[in-house]
Write a protein that holds these residues in place. Structure first.
Motif, PDB file in Angstrom:
ATOM      1  N   ALA A 357      59.961   5.989 -97.957  1.00 12.67           N
ATOM      2  CA  ALA A 357      59.748   4.621 -98.436  1.00 12.67           C
ATOM      3  C   ALA A 357      61.049   3.820 -98.375  1.00 12.67           C
ATOM      4  N   GLY A 358      62.150   4.446 -98.774  1.00 11.11           N
ATOM      5  CA  GLY A 358      63.453   3.776 -98.739  1.00 11.11           C
ATOM      6  C   GLY A 358      63.874   3.420 -97.323  1.00 11.11           C
ATOM      7  N   MET A 359      63.646   4.337 -96.377  1.00 11.29           N
ATOM      8  CA  MET A 359      63.988   4.054 -94.977  1.00 11.29           C
ATOM      9  C   MET A 359      63.203   2.857 -94.454  1.00 11.29           C
ATOM     10  N   CYS A 360      61.911   2.815 -94.793  1.00  5.99           N
ATOM     11  CA  CYS A 360      61.068   1.713 -94.324  1.00  5.99           C
ATOM     12  C   CYS A 360      61.578   0.375 -94.860  1.00  5.99           C
ATOM     13  N   LEU A 361      61.903   0.328 -96.138  1.00  2.00           N
ATOM     14  CA  LEU A 361      62.405  -0.906 -96.748  1.00  2.00           C
ATOM     15  C   LEU A 361      63.729  -1.325 -96.122  1.00  2.00           C
ATOM     16  N   MET A 362      64.655  -0.366 -95.958  1.00  4.75           N
ATOM     17  CA  MET A 362      65.961  -0.688 -95.380  1.00  4.75           C
ATOM     18  C   MET A 362      65.830  -1.144 -93.933  1.00  4.75           C
ATOM     19  N   PHE A 363      64.887  -0.545 -93.213  1.00  3.40           N
ATOM     20  CA  PHE A 363      64.733  -0.911 -91.804  1.00  3.40           C
ATOM     21  C   PHE A 363      64.171  -2.325 -91.657  1.00  3.40           C
ATOM     22  N   ILE A 364      63.283  -2.702 -92.563  1.00  4.96           N
ATOM     23  CA  ILE A 364      62.765  -4.078 -92.541  1.00  4.96           C
ATOM     24  C   ILE A 364      63.911  -5.070 -92.764  1.00  4.96           C
ATOM     25  N   CYS A 365      64.762  -4.768 -93.748  1.00  2.03           N
ATOM     26  CA  CYS A 365      65.916  -5.646 -94.024  1.00  2.03           C
ATOM     27  C   CYS A 365      66.889  -5.642 -92.850  1.00  2.03           C
ATOM     28  N   TRP A 366      67.105  -4.486 -92.243  1.00  5.05           N
ATOM     29  CA  TRP A 366      67.983  -4.339 -91.088  1.00  5.05           C
ATOM     30  C   TRP A 366      67.465  -5.193 -89.920  1.00  5.05           C
ATOM     31  N   THR A 367      66.154  -5.188 -89.714  1.00  2.00           N
ATOM     32  CA  THR A 367      65.548  -5.963 -88.636  1.00  2.00           C
ATOM     33  C   THR A 367      65.761  -7.464 -88.856  1.00  2.00           C
ATOM     34  N   ILE A 368      65.561  -7.912 -90.094  1.00  3.93           N
ATOM     35  CA  ILE A 368      65.745  -9.339 -90.417  1.00  3.93           C
ATOM     36  C   ILE A 368      67.196  -9.760 -90.208  1.00  3.93           C
ATOM     37  N   ALA A 369      68.119  -8.913 -90.700  1.00  7.84           N
ATOM     38  CA  ALA A 369      69.542  -9.243 -90.553  1.00  7.84           C
ATOM     39  C   ALA A 369      69.944  -9.270 -89.079  1.00  7.84           C
ATOM     40  N   SER A 370      69.395  -8.345 -88.290  1.00  4.93           N
ATOM     41  CA  SER A 370      69.721  -8.304 -86.862  1.00  4.93           C
ATOM     42  C   SER A 370      69.232  -9.565 -86.150  1.00  4.93           C
ATOM     43  N   LYS A 371      68.074 -10.061 -86.543  1.00  8.08           N
ATOM     44  CA  LYS A 371      67.536 -11.290 -85.944  1.00  8.08           C
ATOM     45  C   LYS A 371      68.529 -12.447 -86.117  1.00  8.08           C
ATOM     46  N   TYR A 372      69.030 -12.609 -87.344  1.00 10.75           N
ATOM     47  CA  TYR A 372      69.964 -13.712 -87.616  1.00 10.75           C
ATOM     48  C   TYR A 372      71.306 -13.487 -86.928  1.00 10.75           C
ATOM     49  N   ILE A 389      72.776  -0.215 -92.473  1.00 14.40           N
ATOM     50  CA  ILE A 389      72.799   1.084 -91.784  1.00 14.40           C
ATOM     51  C   ILE A 389      73.242   2.176 -92.761  1.00 14.40           C
ATOM     52  N   PHE A 390      74.254   1.868 -93.567  1.00 16.00           N
ATOM     53  CA  PHE A 390      74.713   2.842 -94.575  1.00 16.00           C
ATOM     54  C   PHE A 390      73.609   3.109 -95.605  1.00 16.00           C
ATOM     55  N   LEU A 391      72.927   2.057 -96.051  1.00 20.18           N
ATOM     56  CA  LEU A 391      71.852   2.229 -97.037  1.00 20.18           C
ATOM     57  C   LEU A 391      70.659   2.970 -96.427  1.00 20.18           C
ATOM     58  N   TYR A 392      70.348   2.663 -95.179  1.00 24.21           N
ATOM     59  CA  TYR A 392      69.266   3.360 -94.494  1.00 24.21           C
ATOM     60  C   TYR A 392      69.552   4.864 -94.452  1.00 24.21           C
ATOM     61  N   TYR A 393      70.771   5.211 -94.069  1.00 27.92           N
ATOM     62  CA  TYR A 393      71.112   6.637 -93.964  1.00 27.92           C
ATOM     63  C   TYR A 393      71.169   7.319 -95.324  1.00 27.92           C
ATOM     64  N   THR A 394      71.473   6.565 -96.366  1.00 28.59           N
ATOM     65  CA  THR A 394      71.413   7.141 -97.710  1.00 28.59           C
ATOM     66  C   THR A 394      69.988   7.603 -98.001  1.00 28.59           C
ATOM     67  N   CYS A 395      69.032   6.777 -97.641  1.00 24.02           N
ATOM     68  CA  CYS A 395      67.618   7.142 -97.836  1.00 24.02           C
ATOM     69  C   CYS A 395      67.220   8.291 -96.928  1.00 24.02           C
ATOM     70  N   TYR A 396      67.629   8.249 -95.671  1.00 23.44           N
ATOM     71  CA  TYR A 396      67.283   9.314 -94.726  1.00 23.44           C
ATOM     72  C   TYR A 396      67.791  10.667 -95.220  1.00 23.44           C
ATOM     73  N   ASN A 397      69.021  10.684 -95.679  1.00 21.62           N
ATOM     74  CA  ASN A 397      69.647  11.941 -96.091  1.00 21.62           C
ATOM     75  C   ASN A 397      69.142  12.465 -97.432  1.00 21.62           C
ATOM     76  N   ALA A 398      68.386  11.660 -98.138  1.00 22.48           N
ATOM     77  CA  ALA A 398      67.806  12.131 -99.395  1.00 22.48           C
ATOM     78  C   ALA A 398      66.829  13.271 -99.152  1.00 22.48           C
ATOM     79  N   ALA A 399      66.243  13.340 -97.942  1.00 24.52           N
ATOM     80  CA  ALA A 399      65.269  14.403 -97.670  1.00 24.52           C
ATOM     81  C   ALA A 399      65.340  14.920 -96.243  1.00 24.52           C
ATOM     82  N   TRP A 400      65.254  14.032 -95.268  1.00 21.26           N
ATOM     83  CA  TRP A 400      65.009  14.470 -93.899  1.00 21.26           C
ATOM     84  C   TRP A 400      66.151  15.256 -93.277  1.00 21.26           C
ATOM     85  N   SER A 401      67.346  15.060 -93.725  1.00 19.89           N
ATOM     86  CA  SER A 401      68.469  15.803 -93.163  1.00 19.89           C
ATOM     87  C   SER A 401      68.375  17.286 -93.520  1.00 19.89           C
TER      88      SER A 401
END
Length: 514
Positions: A357-372, A389-401
């Motif tokens: 869930a955290g990765m999905c939220l961070m990626f949405i924000c990442w996409t918006i920021a990249s657009k601008y 990117i740092f926040l996204y990886y924080t979420c990724y590493n909570a489990a998937w790593s």
């Protein structure tokens, strides 16, 4: 519920329905030695991490780009060829680990890796560099298919989840060394700017080769090969400092032996065993999706193409790109290792759900920021992308790593463990191949819009995890089968407990107290 799925207390842990005192590993000589040795085995994953970060860094090094002059498609193939090598070894890997043992498979893989690193470091053409990376992938896959099995099958049952989850986090150890090596050599005005990092890729394999001769074989594999006396000696040496009559060792030995005997009784034989029962089909579905999700969640974008991402958002300085890459890998290592120690307290399902869930939220924000950042040339949006990117990886590493290996290896019974993990790594490499071949082209052609695909995919991942991933914490390895199989699995465990109760084990306290 599995028989051992009871939260430990300060005074006891359950195994085979019996209470045993908790063990503090660093206070026990046998476990200290065992975990030091297993600490070298888990470096297999560091070789993979080194490669990802090294290739990330080399693609920002002028001397490497000018020497090989790869196109976008060639860069994709160059990164993807490691996965091709890994996939070619996958049919051999489980067979080798089951036939000759976990240690032999690791040793052969190490020697193949050394050959590949030597060729890569001496490369004089893009084709030679590519072929060398194929060999590295082949060797890593042979070792990768056996190392997590050896770790989970040797670890003390009270520490199994944590040390197995640490296995995949060493990816970041290799990544950190590679990132900072590339940062330190990118200004060298010769081919040594990329040959030095390439040579250092052999470092984890060299450490493993030095210590692997001292690592014991898996007692579970030994029992499956009708060598129970050797298995008992290993369990006693490392779990009870040599006392073969220790109550804990006797319970472990009996439970392992009886469970393996029962597995042989119901085994179908052949590859079809992977999907022969409802429980195995559930396991395979989790293994396939875990392999795909671990690499199709957007993480491979940064792992191999951080230079392209940062160029898009206006951060074009090579020194800054390498600095961000190096700092990101240090942060990833800290988070991933910290979360590996939380897998029992937090539970597998909560970690997977929160992470996705955290990765999905961070990626949405990442996409918006990249657009601008791309369309409006906003420097603040570019900086926001780095932070996200740092926040996204924080979420990724909570489990998937950590749990990619830690969770999948524990849900597989011994009879299909090697083949099941081969399925996991097959789909990891299929996803990597897709990513490494498609990502550079997609980033070049549709820029930030490509991220929308990942936002939708991550939402689908969350739904799958919610409905199919089961909780396994506080459950001994041999007792996890009860979560997946029909009621006969619980009857099987009852037979194990009856055998333990009838074996007249001396009820003297285990020596291994905290």
């Amino acid at each position: 519920m599995a028989p051992g799925a009871v939260a430990p207390t300060k005074s006891s842990n359950l195994l085979g329905g019996r209470e045993f005192p908790p063990v503090t590993w660093f206070k026990d000589p046998g476990l200290r030695k065992l975990y030091l040795l297993l600490g070298t085995v888990i470096l297999v994953s560091a070789t993979n991490g080194f490669d990802g970060s090294m290739m990330n860094g080399l693609q920002t090094v002028d001397n490497w780009r000018e020497y090989f002059k790869p196109s976008a498609a060639q860069r994709g193939l160059l990164n993807a060829i490691l996965s091709v090598g890994s996939m070619c070894a996958i049919p051999i890997s489980p067979w080798l680990a089951d036939w000759r043992g976990r240690r032999v498979a690791i040793i052969i893989g190490i020697f193949v890796m050394f050959t590949g690193v030597a060729l890569q470091s001496a490369a004089v053409a893009l084709g030679m560099f590519t072929a060398a990376r194929f060999l590295i992938g082949f060797g890593v896959s042979l070792a990768h298919g056996a190392a997590p099995l050896l770790v989970t099958e040797l670890a003390h049952y009270q520490h199994r989840a944590r040390i197995t989850s640490l296995y995949n986090t060493t990816w970041y150890l290799g990544s950190i060394v590679a990132a900072w090596t590339t940062y330190g050599t990118f200004n060298i005005k010769s081919t040594w700017s990329w040959r030095i990092p390439s040579i250092l890729q052999a470092a984890p394999a060299l450490v493993m080769l030095t210590f692997i001769w001292l690592v014991p074989e898996s007692p579970r594999w030994l029992i499956s090969r009708d060598r129970p006396d050797e298995a008992l000696r290993i369990l006693a040496k490392y779990h009870a400092n040599g006392d073969e009559h220790d109550e804990l060792v006797q319970y472990e030995f009996t439970e392992i032996k009886e469970t393996i005997a029962l597995e042989k009784e119901v085994a179908k034989g052949g590859i079809s065993e992977l999907w022969a029962t409802k429980g195995n089909r559930h396991r395979m579905l989790i293994c396939i999706c875990a392999g795909l999700f671990s690499q199709l969640s957007g993480n491979s974008l940064v792992s191999y193409y951080i230079g392209d991402i940062l160029n898009q958002v206006g951060i074009t300085d090579v020194k800054s790109q390498n600095l961000i890459n190096g700092c990101l890998n240090i942060w990833n290592m800290i988070v991933a290792c910290g979360m590996a120690f939380a897998v029992d307290k937090a539970g597998r399902r909560p970690l997977f759900l929160c992470s996705t869930a955290g990765m999905c939220l961070m990626f949405i924000c990442w996409t918006i920021a990249s657009k601008y950042a791309v369309e409006n040339k906003s420097k603040s949006a570019g900086s926001a992308v780095v932070a996200l990117i740092f926040l996204y990886y924080t979420c990724y590493n909570a489990a998937w790593s950590g749990l990619l290996v830690g969770y999948t290896v524990e849900i597989l019974p011994l009879k299909i463990r090697a083949r099941g993990m081969a399925v996991v790594f097959l789909f990891v490499n299929l996803a990597l191949f897709f990513n490494n071949y498609v990502n550079p082209v997609a980033l070049q052609d549709i820029s930030w819009k490509y991220y929308i695909v990942y936002c939708c995919w991550l939402a689908a991942e969350f739904v799958f995890v919610y409905f199919f991933f089961v909780e396994t914490r506080y459950t001994p390895l041999e007792e996890i089968a009860a979560y997946f199989d029909d009621p006969t699995a619980e009857k099987a465990m009852q037979r194990v407990h009856e055998t333990i109760d009838d074996s007249h084990i001396d009820e003297k306290p285990s020596k291994m107290e905290a």
